[in-house]
Each structure stands twice: as C-alpha cells, then as structure tokens.
Design a protein around this motif. Structure first.
Motif, PDB file in Angstrom:
ATOM      1  N   ILE A 281      -0.212   0.487  -3.736  1.00 45.05           N
ATOM      2  CA  ILE A 281      -0.542  -0.163  -2.482  1.00 45.05           C
ATOM      3  C   ILE A 281       0.734  -0.795  -1.931  1.00 45.05           C
ATOM      4  O   ILE A 281       1.572  -1.295  -2.690  1.00 45.05           O
ATOM      5  CB  ILE A 281      -1.617  -1.254  -2.714  1.00 45.05           C
ATOM      6  CG1 ILE A 281      -2.837  -0.666  -3.430  1.00 45.05           C
ATOM      7  CG2 ILE A 281      -2.028  -1.895  -1.402  1.00 45.05           C
ATOM      8  CD1 ILE A 281      -2.843  -0.888  -4.923  1.00 45.05           C
ATOM      9  N   ILE A 282       0.888  -0.749  -0.614  1.00 40.05           N
ATOM     10  CA  ILE A 282       2.044  -1.391   0.018  1.00 40.05           C
ATOM     11  C   ILE A 282       2.022  -2.888  -0.294  1.00 40.05           C
ATOM     12  O   ILE A 282       1.069  -3.600   0.031  1.00 40.05           O
ATOM     13  CB  ILE A 282       2.018  -1.181   1.551  1.00 40.05           C
ATOM     14  CG1 ILE A 282       2.096   0.302   1.912  1.00 40.05           C
ATOM     15  CG2 ILE A 282       3.136  -1.973   2.211  1.00 40.05           C
ATOM     16  CD1 ILE A 282       3.384   0.967   1.554  1.00 40.05           C
ATOM     17  N   LYS A 283       3.051  -3.364  -0.954  1.00 38.93           N
ATOM     18  CA  LYS A 283       3.199  -4.778  -1.285  1.00 38.93           C
ATOM     19  C   LYS A 283       4.632  -5.198  -0.983  1.00 38.93           C
ATOM     20  O   LYS A 283       5.552  -4.481  -1.381  1.00 38.93           O
ATOM     21  CB  LYS A 283       2.890  -5.030  -2.761  1.00 38.93           C
ATOM     22  CG  LYS A 283       1.483  -4.663  -3.202  1.00 38.93           C
ATOM     23  CD  LYS A 283       0.447  -5.624  -2.689  1.00 38.93           C
ATOM     24  CE  LYS A 283      -0.945  -5.258  -3.209  1.00 38.93           C
ATOM     25  NZ  LYS A 283      -1.995  -6.158  -2.701  1.00 38.93           N
TER      26      LYS A 283
ATOM     27  N   ASP B  17       1.861   9.833  -6.219  1.00 36.11           N
ATOM     28  CA  ASP B  17       1.043  10.844  -5.541  1.00 36.11           C
ATOM     29  C   ASP B  17       0.457  10.303  -4.257  1.00 36.11           C
ATOM     30  O   ASP B  17       0.256  11.051  -3.283  1.00 36.11           O
ATOM     31  CB  ASP B  17      -0.139  11.268  -6.437  1.00 36.11           C
ATOM     32  CG  ASP B  17       0.291  11.772  -7.789  1.00 36.11           C
ATOM     33  OD1 ASP B  17       1.225  12.594  -7.836  1.00 36.11           O
ATOM     34  OD2 ASP B  17      -0.311  11.360  -8.801  1.00 36.11           O
ATOM     35  N   PHE B  18       0.178   9.006  -4.243  1.00 37.97           N
ATOM     36  CA  PHE B  18      -0.652   8.414  -3.197  1.00 37.97           C
ATOM     37  C   PHE B  18      -0.171   6.990  -2.940  1.00 37.97           C
ATOM     38  O   PHE B  18       0.141   6.250  -3.870  1.00 37.97           O
ATOM     39  CB  PHE B  18      -2.113   8.398  -3.692  1.00 37.97           C
ATOM     40  CG  PHE B  18      -3.108   7.813  -2.730  1.00 37.97           C
ATOM     41  CD1 PHE B  18      -3.780   8.619  -1.836  1.00 37.97           C
ATOM     42  CD2 PHE B  18      -3.396   6.454  -2.748  1.00 37.97           C
ATOM     43  CE1 PHE B  18      -4.707   8.075  -0.962  1.00 37.97           C
ATOM     44  CE2 PHE B  18      -4.313   5.901  -1.875  1.00 37.97           C
ATOM     45  CZ  PHE B  18      -4.979   6.714  -0.981  1.00 37.97           C
ATOM     46  N   VAL B  19      -0.124   6.608  -1.666  1.00 42.72           N
ATOM     47  CA  VAL B  19       0.241   5.247  -1.260  1.00 42.72           C
ATOM     48  C   VAL B  19      -0.728   4.825  -0.171  1.00 42.72           C
ATOM     49  O   VAL B  19      -1.034   5.613   0.730  1.00 42.72           O
ATOM     50  CB  VAL B  19       1.690   5.167  -0.732  1.00 42.72           C
ATOM     51  CG1 VAL B  19       2.039   3.731  -0.360  1.00 42.72           C
ATOM     52  CG2 VAL B  19       2.688   5.726  -1.742  1.00 42.72           C
ATOM     53  N   LYS B  20      -1.208   3.594  -0.243  1.00 41.04           N
ATOM     54  CA  LYS B  20      -2.147   3.135   0.773  1.00 41.04           C
ATOM     55  C   LYS B  20      -1.748   1.786   1.350  1.00 41.04           C
ATOM     56  O   LYS B  20      -1.097   0.973   0.693  1.00 41.04           O
ATOM     57  CB  LYS B  20      -3.569   3.035   0.202  1.00 41.04           C
ATOM     58  CG  LYS B  20      -3.728   1.983  -0.893  1.00 41.04           C
ATOM     59  CD  LYS B  20      -5.176   1.825  -1.332  1.00 41.04           C
ATOM     60  CE  LYS B  20      -5.997   0.990  -0.398  1.00 41.04           C
ATOM     61  NZ  LYS B  20      -5.585  -0.442  -0.381  1.00 41.04           N
ATOM     62  N   ASP B  21      -2.181   1.582   2.590  1.00 43.22           N
ATOM     63  CA  ASP B  21      -2.112   0.258   3.184  1.00 43.22           C
ATOM     64  C   ASP B  21      -3.108  -0.664   2.490  1.00 43.22           C
ATOM     65  O   ASP B  21      -4.120  -0.216   1.942  1.00 43.22           O
ATOM     66  CB  ASP B  21      -2.490   0.320   4.670  1.00 43.22           C
ATOM     67  CG  ASP B  21      -1.360   0.776   5.564  1.00 43.22           C
ATOM     68  OD1 ASP B  21      -0.193   0.606   5.184  1.00 43.22           O
ATOM     69  OD2 ASP B  21      -1.649   1.297   6.659  1.00 43.22           O
ATOM     70  N   ASP B  22      -2.857  -1.954   2.568  1.00 40.96           N
ATOM     71  CA  ASP B  22      -3.827  -2.936   2.114  1.00 40.96           C
ATOM     72  C   ASP B  22      -4.939  -3.056   3.149  1.00 40.96           C
ATOM     73  O   ASP B  22      -4.773  -2.676   4.317  1.00 40.96           O
ATOM     74  CB  ASP B  22      -3.142  -4.288   1.922  1.00 40.96           C
ATOM     75  CG  ASP B  22      -3.968  -5.236   1.087  1.00 40.96           C
ATOM     76  OD1 ASP B  22      -4.071  -5.020  -0.130  1.00 40.96           O
ATOM     77  OD2 ASP B  22      -4.515  -6.197   1.659  1.00 40.96           O
ATOM     78  N   GLU B  23      -6.074  -3.626   2.729  1.00 38.58           N
ATOM     79  CA  GLU B  23      -7.204  -3.726   3.667  1.00 38.58           C
ATOM     80  C   GLU B  23      -6.943  -4.687   4.814  1.00 38.58           C
ATOM     81  O   GLU B  23      -7.586  -4.583   5.868  1.00 38.58           O
ATOM     82  CB  GLU B  23      -8.488  -4.131   2.928  1.00 38.58           C
ATOM     83  CG  GLU B  23      -8.508  -5.515   2.324  1.00 38.58           C
ATOM     84  CD  GLU B  23      -7.960  -5.530   0.907  1.00 38.58           C
ATOM     85  OE1 GLU B  23      -8.147  -6.558   0.231  1.00 38.58           O
ATOM     86  OE2 GLU B  23      -7.336  -4.531   0.476  1.00 38.58           O
ATOM     87  N   ILE B  24      -6.010  -5.636   4.644  1.00 39.20           N
ATOM     88  CA  ILE B  24      -5.751  -6.566   5.741  1.00 39.20           C
ATOM     89  C   ILE B  24      -4.641  -6.071   6.663  1.00 39.20           C
ATOM     90  O   ILE B  24      -4.285  -6.767   7.617  1.00 39.20           O
ATOM     91  CB  ILE B  24      -5.428  -7.979   5.234  1.00 39.20           C
ATOM     92  CG1 ILE B  24      -4.101  -8.011   4.479  1.00 39.20           C
ATOM     93  CG2 ILE B  24      -6.568  -8.521   4.372  1.00 39.20           C
ATOM     94  CD1 ILE B  24      -3.602  -9.427   4.217  1.00 39.20           C
TER      95      ILE B  24
END
Length: 416
Positions: free
Chosen positions: A154-156, A179-186
């Motif tokens: 997760i992007i931190k 393999d995978f990177v995601k934005d945080d929910e906020i």
C-alpha cells in the motif's frame, strides 16, 4: 427463491415474529389490506423455512420503544431464522434485493437484535447480475503470476505525497518486485495529489517498468467518488494502460459499484472499510457472507477480508469465512480474489495459507514490506521465501537459516 438467514433476538414468540418478518418484506403488512388476496400471497409472499433457537439473552440487546411500552424487558430468545423470498419480487435490481432481505427488518418493534447472516441464490438467478471481468484467473493472467499468492503493498505515507513522489515510490516498488500496489482508502482526489494527476504520473513509471522487464505491475487507484466521476477516472486509467480501480464499497453503494462494473473492463478492487460498523456486533447489522454476496452481485473482482493475527478486531475464523466465501463460486467462474491486509508480514503468511488452503489470494503488507530493514526488495523476498518454506513443509525459523531476508523479517516483526 432468494434465501436469507438471520440471527434474531426477540422477547416474543418466534413463530409470530418470523411470520411478521416474511410479511413485512414481501406481500403483507401488519393488517390485511384490500386486494391482498390468497392468490397474491401464494405467488409473492415470502416463506419461513426455519426458526431454531440458538441462545438466550437475559435482557434486550437493543432498545425498542414498542417492547418497552409492552413491558417486555425480560429474557429474550435468540433464533436462527431462514426465509425464502420469490425472485419475481425483485427481478434484477440489486438495491431492491438488498431492501428485500434487510430493509425494515432492523426496525421492527418485536425485534431486539437482528443480523443478516447469509444470502444464497440459485445459480441461474446469480447469472442475471454482472460477473467479475477479471476475477482470479484474469488478475493472475494480467500479472503473470500463477503458482503463488500475489504479493503487494500500500502507498505509505498514505496521504501527503505529491503525484511525482507517489510515482517515484511505485517505481521503487516495481523494481523491488511487487506484483500489486494500491492506494489507501483515504486517498481521494486531494488538492495536493488529484487522482487524475496520480494516475498519469504513476502509469508513466509502470509503463516504463513494463517496457524494461515485460512485467505489468497492477496498481489499484482509489477512484471512490460519485458515479460519473468514477467512470471518468476509470476511463483515464484504461487510456493510460492501467488495469485496476479501487472503490470504497460502503461509501459508494451497490448501485454505483454496479454502474462502474458495467462501464469498465478494469478489475474492481473492493475495499470494505467501514464494514466493522455492520459486522462487529453479533446481533446487529450484516454478516460477512451476506455482505459479500451482495457486492459480488455488483461484479467486483477483488474483496478485502482483513488479515490473520493483524491489527484489526477480526477473529481468524472471521477472516477465514470471508476468504473461503470469496473462493466459492456462486455461479460459473464468478469467484473473487480475497485480499489480505492489516499488519501482515512473512510470519503471518503460513497460518493464512493453512487456514485458506489455497494460493489464490492477494497478500498485502505495508510495514511488512516498506519497513523491512533491508528495504522493500528484501521485504518482498521474505514473503516469497516464506511461501517456499510453506510449500516445502519447513518451519520459518529453519528456513530462515539460509535466507537472510526472511531471517531479518522474523527478527524485526516477530518480536510482537
């Protein structure tokens, strides 16, 4: 038929309460009305299938003005209630389906606790709703990962970075082997990092990485917004060569997610933030199986299930139930990819794999990758090494003897 299972607490006779529930949510109301013929009730009335006592409460769990007026403040029975609703009462209409199986039931005066536990459908009826576009097989094919879990992060920091800073971090993670990177929910469309600017900046580095290595990293951009804006953001992701959009399911709602599904071929990464408000109380809200069934009908591809031994409140059995439901087909190949996150690292992977008995999962680690003392590449290596150890039947502490990345993970994150 559409079958709904509930846990119901009531101080009243359960047969009467269950009949009231069935009537309230189908062809009846609290009194018989003109035009409510026996033939109409036979065709459109819901049917009570089961009422089984499963417990008792010494006092009502939730206040009810109706029950208080009646002086019903003593022990309450807790029951498993199963009701079948005719499919013709809904047609193909996801919000109406949710209204039928839940709706006003939470507000009935005779009910001092109610939780929708499960919703099951015939396979023919499920096929009338959108299917996942990518699901498990498509996600694996897109990433070129077939023989292990999908590892990502997760992007931190989750907020405060500029589009260029986010892109630089994604480039570093791609180079490290994510393999995978995601934005945080906020992460929304902030003034300092508008979502369209993030998409363009990040996809530029993703394409460059793919050109160099042949590997496409899947990035789940958080496009949570009103429906038209989500459609526009999805179009931009596709135009930039992206493959995934993340949506906060509870705050967009069933209709918006279904509309997005019909609009785009992107994988929809369903984030369930806020579900605890529905699921944590044993006699209020919605169980994970019912919740996931409804959003699976909207056509999502991935579903967050939290994690084993993580930082959230879920019991391991809760996480296991959620993941196994994702991996069970409702019709055809409509399984969705369970997404594990929340305090995960190499040391929580073996128990997860044992519980789920499948490699078909996303395993996302924030600190477990980003805070590894050897850096993100070492954090990702520790995950792959943990998976290899599980496959070989080797305990992690033994496997770590000749795997320094795994050894460092155990030393750093295993203290707690």
């Amino acid at each position: 038929m559409i079958r709904a299972t509930y846990h119901v607490e009531t101080p009243c006779p359960i047969a009467e309460v269950a009949a009231m529930m069935a009537g309230e949510q189908s062809a009846g109301t609290f009194v018989r009305v003109e035009g409510e013929t026996d033939a109409l009730r036979d065709r459109f009335g819901a049917r009570v299938v089961e009422t089984t006592q499963i417990g008792e409460s010494p006092a009502p769990s939730l206040r009810s003005a109706w029950a208080e007026r009646k002086g019903l403040d003593g022990p309450c029975g807790i029951f498993r209630v199963v009701i079948d609703y005719p499919e013709d009462n809904v047609g193909v209409n996801l919000p109406t389906l949710a209204s039928v199986v839940a709706g006003n039931l939470y507000d009935l005066g005779e009910v001092t606790g109610l939780k929708l536990i499960d919703v099951t459908l015939t396979s023919d009826y499920r096929r009338r709703y959108p299917m996942p576009v990518q699901g498990i097989a498509g996600t694996r094919a897109s990433l070129g990962v077939q023989d292990r879990p999908i590892f990502g992060t997760i992007i931190k920091p989750n907020i405060g970075l500029s589009p260029d800073q986010i892109a630089a971090l994604v480039a570093r993670l791609a180079q490290a082997g994510a393999d995978f990177v995601k934005d945080d929910e906020i992460a929304g469309t902030h003034p300092h990092a508008p979502v369209d600017a993030r998409i363009r900046a990040v996809m530029d580095v993703v394409r460059r990485h793919q050109d160099r290595t042949g590997k496409l990293v899947m990035v789940a951009f958080n496009i949570t917004d009103e429906t038209d804006a989500m459609r526009r953001h999805a179009d931009l992701i596709e135009a930039e060569g992206g493959s995934c959009a993340m949506v906060s399911l509870n705050w967009c709602g069933l209709s918006a997610v279904e509309s997005l599904r019909r609009h785009t071929g992107l994988a929809i990464h369903g984030h369930r933030n806020g579900y605890g408000g529905m699921g944590r109380h044993p006699l209020l809200g919605m169980g994970v199986r019912a919740y996931q069934a409804l959003y699976r009908l909207a056509g999502i591809d991935h579903m967050h299930v939290h994690g084993m031994g993580g930082k959230f409140s879920d019991l391991d059995q809760d996480v296991t139930e959620a993941a196994r439901h994702c991996l069970t087909a409702m019709a055809d190949e409509d399984r969705v990819m369970p997404v594990f996150s929340s305090g995960q690292w190499a040391g929580t992977l073996p128990h997860t794999l044992r519980q789920i008995d499948s490699d078909d999962l996303m395993f996302l680690c924030g600190g477990g990758i980003m805070a590894h003392p050897g850096g993100p590449a070492a954090g990702l290596a520790s995950l792959r090494q943990a998976h290899e150890a599980v496959r070989a039947g080797t305990p992690l502490d033994q496997a770590a003897c000749d795997r320094p990345e795994l050894a460092a993970a155990l030393a750093t994150f295993g203290k707690g």
